[in-house]
Scaffold this active site. Structure first.
Site, PDB file in Angstrom:
ATOM      1  N   THR A  27       0.434  -1.763  -0.460  1.00 16.42           N
ATOM      2  CA  THR A  27      -0.065   0.426  -0.141  1.00 16.42           C
ATOM      3  C   THR A  27       0.939   1.753   0.060  1.00 16.42           C
ATOM      4  O   THR A  27       1.705   1.140   0.460  1.00 16.42           O
ATOM      5  CB  THR A  27      -0.802   0.084   1.352  1.00 16.42           C
ATOM      6  OG1 THR A  27      -0.178   0.429   2.526  1.00 16.42           O
ATOM      7  CG2 THR A  27      -1.401  -1.214   1.902  1.00 16.42           C
ATOM      8  N   ALA A  57       3.180  -0.963   4.218  1.00 16.06           N
ATOM      9  CA  ALA A  57       2.497  -0.229   5.445  1.00 16.06           C
ATOM     10  C   ALA A  57       3.074   1.060   5.335  1.00 16.06           C
ATOM     11  O   ALA A  57       4.756   0.950   5.242  1.00 16.06           O
ATOM     12  CB  ALA A  57       2.121   0.228   6.293  1.00 16.06           C
ATOM     13  N   VAL A  83       7.025  -2.541   6.831  1.00 15.02           N
ATOM     14  CA  VAL A  83       7.585  -0.792   6.643  1.00 15.02           C
ATOM     15  C   VAL A  83       8.766  -0.103   5.831  1.00 15.02           C
ATOM     16  O   VAL A  83       9.118  -0.564   5.495  1.00 15.02           O
ATOM     17  CB  VAL A  83       8.155  -0.645   8.359  1.00 15.02           C
ATOM     18  CG1 VAL A  83       8.521   1.782   8.485  1.00 15.02           C
ATOM     19  CG2 VAL A  83       7.402  -0.429   9.557  1.00 15.02           C
ATOM     20  N   LYS A  84       7.159   0.485   5.514  1.00  9.13           N
ATOM     21  CA  LYS A  84       7.949   1.038   4.139  1.00  9.13           C
ATOM     22  C   LYS A  84       7.801   2.295   4.006  1.00  9.13           C
ATOM     23  O   LYS A  84       7.502   3.633   4.628  1.00  9.13           O
ATOM     24  CB  LYS A  84       6.692   1.233   2.785  1.00  9.13           C
ATOM     25  CG  LYS A  84       7.204   1.210   1.182  1.00  9.13           C
ATOM     26  CD  LYS A  84       5.864   0.788   0.803  1.00  9.13           C
ATOM     27  CE  LYS A  84       6.114   0.830  -1.068  1.00  9.13           C
ATOM     28  NZ  LYS A  84       4.530   1.154  -1.396  1.00  9.13           N
ATOM     29  N   VAL A  85       9.946   2.342   3.389  1.00  8.31           N
ATOM     30  CA  VAL A  85       9.889   4.204   3.494  1.00  8.31           C
ATOM     31  C   VAL A  85      10.668   4.912   2.598  1.00  8.31           C
ATOM     32  O   VAL A  85      10.586   3.033   1.445  1.00  8.31           O
ATOM     33  CB  VAL A  85      11.197   3.818   4.476  1.00  8.31           C
ATOM     34  CG1 VAL A  85      10.625   3.848   5.817  1.00  8.31           C
ATOM     35  CG2 VAL A  85      12.381   3.634   3.944  1.00  8.31           C
TER      36      VAL A  85
END
Length: 215
Positions: A27, A57, A83-85
């Protein structure tokens, strides 16, 4: 190669999940904004649908401290949250910190091999090169995936490659050939992967022959 679905729409996720081919979900803020729902609530819904597969996310903060804080909050939602960065110096700092706490990370917006190499060195679980966006500006998105894959093999790097910004079935085939571990794709592309004119014609012919045999 594994398949993730790129969406925040729960109905699309349910459809892909029922096919038995879903290995994860990605997402981003844009996808969640389209749904008009609370971010954390939607993530919980998605995790309930897909079970223990990866759900990426994305953080909103642009500074390392904020990314780390948001990343820890997201990781508390479910154990399968990734965790998307974004690929920035602050993003690398956040990845390094989160990885030390055994939080899986996905570095997004990768557009050259050096970015992927740095993300992997910082401890990223996944890197996401964007194929379609590179193609849009006349650059070789698939060549990028192949180069990253070669570098990771040469240096025995465990970080996995997620082919992102996938627009069509040809992208999927070529990503698999280029060495991507995963392709994250929207439902319409997933559905198009199942289709071929000869498949449709074959089904129609089988049904027609069956009906004739019953007369």
């Amino acid at each position: 190669m594994r398949f993730f679905i790129d969406t925040a729409n729960v109905e699309d996720i349910k459809k892909a999940h029922k096919m038995g081919i879903l290995d994860g979900v990605t997402t981003n803020p844009s996808l969640v904004a389209k749904e008009g729902v609370d971010f954390h609530t939607r993530l919980r819904e998605i995790c309930e649908i897909v079970g223990d597969v990866s759900v990426s996310a994305e953080v909103i903060a642009l500074d390392a401290e904020g990314m780390i804080r948001e990343g820890k909050e997201l990781a508390q939602i479910a154990p399968n949250i990734t965790v998307k960065v974004p690929m920035t110096p602050a993003g690398l700092e956040a990845v390094a910190a989160l990885s030390k706490e055994n939080i899986t990370t996905n570095v997004t917006l990768i557009f050259n091999p050096n970015q992927a190499l740095l993300a992997a060195r910082a401890g990223a679980t996944y890197v996401s090169p964007f194929l379609g966006r590179l193609d849009d500006i006349g650059q070789d998105g698939m060549g990028l995936v192949e180069t990253i894959a070669q570098i990771f093999v040469i240096h025995d790097i465990p970080t996995q490659i997620i082919a992102a910004s996938v627009r069509n079935p040809v992208h999927v085939t070529n990503a698999a050939l280029a060495g991507a571990d995963i392709a994250t794709i929207p439902l319409n592309v997933i559905e198009s992967l199942t289709q071929h004119p000869l498949t449709t014609q074959g089904i129609e012919r089988f049904l027609a022959d069956w009906e004739k045999a019953q007369q």
